[in-house]
Design a protein around this motif. Structure first.
Motif, PDB file in Angstrom:
ATOM      1  N   LEU A  54       7.959   4.137 -15.855  1.00  0.00           N
ATOM      2  CA  LEU A  54       6.899   3.161 -15.647  1.00  0.00           C
ATOM      3  C   LEU A  54       5.524   3.834 -15.671  1.00  0.00           C
ATOM      4  CD1 LEU A  54       6.984   0.116 -15.174  1.00  0.00           C
ATOM      5  CD2 LEU A  54       6.425   0.574 -12.814  1.00  0.00           C
ATOM      6  N   ILE A  55       5.445   4.995 -15.037  1.00  0.00           N
ATOM      7  CA  ILE A  55       4.150   5.683 -14.971  1.00  0.00           C
ATOM      8  C   ILE A  55       3.752   6.171 -16.355  1.00  0.00           C
ATOM      9  CG2 ILE A  55       3.050   7.778 -14.096  1.00  0.00           C
ATOM     10  CD1 ILE A  55       4.605   7.125 -11.445  1.00  0.00           C
ATOM     11  N   SER A  56       4.742   6.621 -17.129  1.00  0.00           N
ATOM     12  CA  SER A  56       4.438   7.065 -18.484  1.00  0.00           C
ATOM     13  C   SER A  56       3.966   5.886 -19.348  1.00  0.00           C
ATOM     14  CB  SER A  56       5.679   7.721 -19.065  1.00  0.00           C
ATOM     15  OG  SER A  56       5.525   7.910 -20.431  1.00  0.00           O
ATOM     16  N   LEU A  57       4.603   4.728 -19.165  1.00  0.00           N
ATOM     17  CA  LEU A  57       4.192   3.528 -19.903  1.00  0.00           C
ATOM     18  C   LEU A  57       2.735   3.176 -19.617  1.00  0.00           C
ATOM     19  CD1 LEU A  57       7.091   0.925 -19.587  1.00  0.00           C
ATOM     20  CD2 LEU A  57       6.003   1.696 -21.689  1.00  0.00           C
ATOM     21  N   ARG A  59       0.385   5.246 -18.442  1.00  0.00           N
ATOM     22  CA  ARG A  59      -0.480   6.419 -18.245  1.00  0.00           C
ATOM     23  C   ARG A  59      -1.866   6.227 -18.859  1.00  0.00           C
ATOM     24  NH1 ARG A  59       2.772   7.518 -22.481  1.00  0.00           N
ATOM     25  NH2 ARG A  59       1.959   8.699 -24.257  1.00  0.00           N
ATOM     26  N   LYS A  60      -1.956   5.361 -19.888  1.00  0.00           N
ATOM     27  CA  LYS A  60      -3.268   5.193 -20.527  1.00  0.00           C
ATOM     28  C   LYS A  60      -4.143   4.162 -19.810  1.00  0.00           C
ATOM     29  CE  LYS A  60      -2.211   7.138 -24.937  1.00  0.00           C
ATOM     30  NZ  LYS A  60      -0.885   6.912 -25.572  1.00  0.00           N
ATOM     31  N   ILE A  61      -3.516   3.291 -19.012  1.00  0.00           N
ATOM     32  CA  ILE A  61      -4.348   2.260 -18.360  1.00  0.00           C
ATOM     33  C   ILE A  61      -4.623   2.565 -16.888  1.00  0.00           C
ATOM     34  CG2 ILE A  61      -3.699   0.395 -19.935  1.00  0.00           C
ATOM     35  CD1 ILE A  61      -1.892  -0.622 -17.628  1.00  0.00           C
ATOM     36  N   ILE A  62      -3.902   3.514 -16.303  1.00  0.00           N
ATOM     37  CA  ILE A  62      -4.173   3.816 -14.890  1.00  0.00           C
ATOM     38  C   ILE A  62      -5.461   4.652 -14.807  1.00  0.00           C
ATOM     39  CG2 ILE A  62      -3.385   5.096 -12.869  1.00  0.00           C
ATOM     40  CD1 ILE A  62      -0.556   4.362 -13.569  1.00  0.00           C
ATOM     41  N   PRO A  63      -6.482   4.131 -14.084  1.00  0.00           N
ATOM     42  CA  PRO A  63      -7.729   4.893 -13.968  1.00  0.00           C
ATOM     43  C   PRO A  63      -7.502   6.171 -13.160  1.00  0.00           C
ATOM     44  CG  PRO A  63      -7.987   2.617 -13.226  1.00  0.00           C
ATOM     45  CD  PRO A  63      -6.542   2.861 -13.366  1.00  0.00           C
ATOM     46  N   LYS A  64      -8.161   7.233 -13.540  1.00  0.00           N
ATOM     47  CA  LYS A  64      -7.921   8.541 -12.920  1.00  0.00           C
ATOM     48  C   LYS A  64      -8.148   8.530 -11.417  1.00  0.00           C
ATOM     49  CE  LYS A  64      -7.703  12.991 -14.758  1.00  0.00           C
ATOM     50  NZ  LYS A  64      -6.479  12.677 -15.437  1.00  0.00           N
ATOM     51  N   LYS A  65      -9.168   7.765 -10.990  1.00  0.00           N
ATOM     52  CA  LYS A  65      -9.546   7.847  -9.574  1.00  0.00           C
ATOM     53  C   LYS A  65      -8.519   7.222  -8.639  1.00  0.00           C
ATOM     54  CE  LYS A  65     -14.461   8.280 -10.182  1.00  0.00           C
ATOM     55  NZ  LYS A  65     -15.646   7.497 -10.503  1.00  0.00           N
ATOM     56  N   ARG A  67      -5.177   7.044  -9.414  1.00  0.00           N
ATOM     57  CA  ARG A  67      -3.837   7.278  -9.955  1.00  0.00           C
ATOM     58  C   ARG A  67      -2.795   7.543  -8.863  1.00  0.00           C
ATOM     59  NH1 ARG A  67      -6.398  12.060 -10.316  1.00  0.00           N
ATOM     60  NH2 ARG A  67      -5.164  13.929  -9.941  1.00  0.00           N
ATOM     61  N   ILE A  68      -3.178   8.335  -7.837  1.00  0.00           N
ATOM     62  CA  ILE A  68      -2.185   8.671  -6.813  1.00  0.00           C
ATOM     63  C   ILE A  68      -1.723   7.399  -6.090  1.00  0.00           C
ATOM     64  CG2 ILE A  68      -1.757   9.996  -4.711  1.00  0.00           C
ATOM     65  CD1 ILE A  68      -2.013  11.807  -7.051  1.00  0.00           C
ATOM     66  N   ALA A  69      -2.687   6.518  -5.775  1.00  0.00           N
ATOM     67  CA  ALA A  69      -2.319   5.260  -5.111  1.00  0.00           C
ATOM     68  C   ALA A  69      -1.358   4.461  -5.985  1.00  0.00           C
ATOM     69  CB  ALA A  69      -3.574   4.443  -4.816  1.00  0.00           C
ATOM     70  N   CYS A  70      -1.648   4.392  -7.294  1.00  0.00           N
ATOM     71  CA  CYS A  70      -0.770   3.653  -8.207  1.00  0.00           C
ATOM     72  C   CYS A  70       0.624   4.285  -8.226  1.00  0.00           C
ATOM     73  CB  CYS A  70      -1.341   3.647  -9.611  1.00  0.00           C
ATOM     74  SG  CYS A  70      -2.857   2.712  -9.733  1.00  0.00           S
ATOM     75  N   TYR A  71       0.672   5.628  -8.311  1.00  0.00           N
ATOM     76  CA  TYR A  71       1.978   6.292  -8.352  1.00  0.00           C
ATOM     77  C   TYR A  71       2.779   5.967  -7.094  1.00  0.00           C
ATOM     78  CZ  TYR A  71      -0.209   9.214 -11.946  1.00  0.00           C
ATOM     79  OH  TYR A  71      -0.866   9.664 -13.052  1.00  0.00           O
ATOM     80  N   ILE A  72       2.098   6.026  -5.950  1.00  0.00           N
ATOM     81  CA  ILE A  72       2.815   5.812  -4.687  1.00  0.00           C
ATOM     82  C   ILE A  72       3.372   4.389  -4.627  1.00  0.00           C
ATOM     83  CG2 ILE A  72       2.485   5.564  -2.186  1.00  0.00           C
ATOM     84  CD1 ILE A  72       2.860   8.391  -2.870  1.00  0.00           C
ATOM     85  N   VAL A  73       2.567   3.405  -5.097  1.00  0.00           N
ATOM     86  CA  VAL A  73       3.069   2.021  -5.080  1.00  0.00           C
ATOM     87  C   VAL A  73       4.305   1.901  -5.973  1.00  0.00           C
ATOM     88  CG1 VAL A  73       2.558  -0.361  -5.691  1.00  0.00           C
ATOM     89  CG2 VAL A  73       0.855   1.001  -4.517  1.00  0.00           C
ATOM     90  N   VAL A  74       4.234   2.480  -7.164  1.00  0.00           N
ATOM     91  CA  VAL A  74       5.371   2.414  -8.087  1.00  0.00           C
ATOM     92  C   VAL A  74       6.602   3.075  -7.459  1.00  0.00           C
ATOM     93  CG1 VAL A  74       6.245   3.255 -10.293  1.00  0.00           C
ATOM     94  CG2 VAL A  74       3.966   2.278 -10.158  1.00  0.00           C
ATOM     95  N   ALA A 114       5.620  12.749 -11.456  1.00  0.00           N
ATOM     96  CA  ALA A 114       4.725  11.703 -11.949  1.00  0.00           C
ATOM     97  C   ALA A 114       3.390  12.317 -12.341  1.00  0.00           C
ATOM     98  CB  ALA A 114       4.522  10.639 -10.874  1.00  0.00           C
ATOM     99  N   GLU A 115       2.869  13.155 -11.464  1.00  0.00           N
ATOM    100  CA  GLU A 115       1.548  13.737 -11.696  1.00  0.00           C
ATOM    101  C   GLU A 115       1.595  14.797 -12.798  1.00  0.00           C
ATOM    102  OE1 GLU A 115      -1.375  13.163 -10.432  1.00  0.00           O
ATOM    103  OE2 GLU A 115      -2.502  15.012 -10.766  1.00  0.00           O
ATOM    104  N   ALA A 116       2.609  15.666 -12.742  1.00  0.00           N
ATOM    105  CA  ALA A 116       2.602  16.821 -13.640  1.00  0.00           C
ATOM    106  C   ALA A 116       3.191  16.497 -15.002  1.00  0.00           C
ATOM    107  CB  ALA A 116       3.374  17.974 -12.998  1.00  0.00           C
TER     108      ALA A 116
END
Lengths: 200, 203
Positions: A54-57, A59-65, A67-74, A114-116
């Protein structure tokens, strides 16, 4: 082949608990038996693959600032999904793993991948990466749980193996046994690596 | 400004996705989860409380509709008479949240027959001392008419020292069960008999 390499690294150079020494909380806490270790490992693998894909899908729309919050929710979403599925289909395992199922959210392996990895690679590679790392984690937990169960209870996957005269070391299935076994496994791993290095 | 709008939009979409997925999953699985809890949590407890029941309290369980939801009630039926029933109630005010208690009541003597804890989040080794069968046996034979309370609150039951809040939540659960049965006794008995009758068993 890159895809093979992404898969096998989870068992060799990036074997999470023994090489990177990551994800130690579940590694130490739930590996009282091989079955518990394997259940925990497979639950983590499921979350890892789903979250990576999901995160890879996205990756282009998640804003950098954020991103960690988005990853944690997912990640948290898939962990709760695993918790519900486990309650519905593997209730005894859910009872034994208890609080450690919701704690998969804070397993640093998942956020780490997710991050790396997933945030920089395509969906296919991210899925393979999740599968490889997850199975490596499952393998490590099953090995640790198997060793502790064999010495601490005298069985493996609930099959008695050691014969009647065997006196179980109850020490092994308690918390200190986890540290000792993990320490010895790390020693073996490092020793093997240093052997390889001196030969090369 | 544009960047902020994008951040808000993306996080909202992700959260909406999460909520939909989990809501759907929870709805779809809730029946199955309740079944599993019946089998692995309540089942063994009912068997322990109702050892020696001539009927099978688990398969004779009824869902008693009450207010918005329903409460599972397990009957002990002997010689066609409903002698005992067991039901779950949550006791408020445990140390880690509510404690769900299964209370078995003897309808002939109007006394408590047995008490067991089914769900809790208390500290292992501290709060759980108030859940040991030895301690819970203090509830046996209490009249269901009495106000069931800890001695500190003017009742009949000693608290386990160091686990007062767990003890008090359990007492609350038991007292709720007693109040519930006292208030709905006739309709509970009727529902059990109806279920027995519809299955062709003589109630």
């Amino acid at each position: 082949m890159r895809i093979v390499r992404e898969f096998t690294k989870g068992f060799s150079t990036e074997l999470a608990p023994f090489r990177l020494v990551l994800g130690l909380c579940p590694t130490l806490a739930v590996t009282t038996t091989a079955e518990n270790g394997m259940g925990m490992g497979l639950a983590t693998t499921f979350v890892l693959i789903c979250a990576n894909v999901l995160i890879s899908l996205m990756r282009k729309i998640i804003p950098k600032k954020v991103r960690i919050a988005c990853y944690i929710v997912v990640i948290a979403t898939f962990v709760v999904a695993v918790e519900l599925l486990m309650q519905a289909y593997f209730y005894p395992l859910y009872q034994r793993l208890g609080i450690f199922v919701p704690l998969i959210v804070v397993n640093c392996i998942i956020l780490g991948r997710a991050e790396a990895f997933a945030s920089k690679n395509t969906v296919l590679f991210s899925a393979v990466d999740g599968l490889g790392i997850g199975l490596g984690f499952t393998f490590s937990l099953t090995l640790l749980g198997g060793l502790r169960e064999l010495l601490g209870v005298g069985s493996l996957f609930n099959v008695p193996l050691m014969g009647k005269s065997f006196e179980p070391f109850s020490f092994m299935i308690k918390a200190p046994g986890a540290f000792v076994t993990l320490g010895l496994l790390l020693f073996v791993m490092n020793y093997l690596t240093s052997l390889k290095r001196t030969r090369a | 400004m544009n960047e902020i709008a994008k951040m808000v939009l993306v996080t909202t979409i992700i959260c909406a996705f999460a909520a939909t997925l989990l809501g759907g999953l929870r709805n779809g699985l809730s029946d199955r989860i309740a079944q599993q809890e019946d089998f692995f949590v309540r089942g063994p407890i009912i068997e322990e409380l109702f050892t020696g029941a001539p009927n099978d309290p688990l398969s004779d369980k009824i869902e008693f509709g009450y207010q918005d939801g329903s409460i599972g009630i397990y009957p002990w039926i002997e010689d066609g008479k409903i002698r005992r029933i067991a039901l779950e109630q949550s006791g408020r005010g445990g140390y880690g949240g509510d404690i769900t208690v299964m209370t078995a009541l003897d309808l002939e003597s109007n006394r408590i027959f047995g008490v067991r804890v089914t769900q809790h989040k208390e500290t292992p080794g501290v709060g759980t001392r108030a859940m040991e069968p030895d301690y819970l046996s203090n509830y046996r034979k209490l009249l269901i008419k009495d106000d069931i309370k800890l001695k500190n609150d003017g009742g009949q039951i000693d608290a386990v020292s160091g686990a007062t809040r767990s003890s008090s939540a359990i007492a609350d659960g038991v007292s709720r069960a007693a109040i519930f049965v006292n208030a709905n006794r006739e309709s509970i008995l009727k529902s059990i008999q109806e279920k027995q009758g519809s299955r062709g068993n003589r109630p």
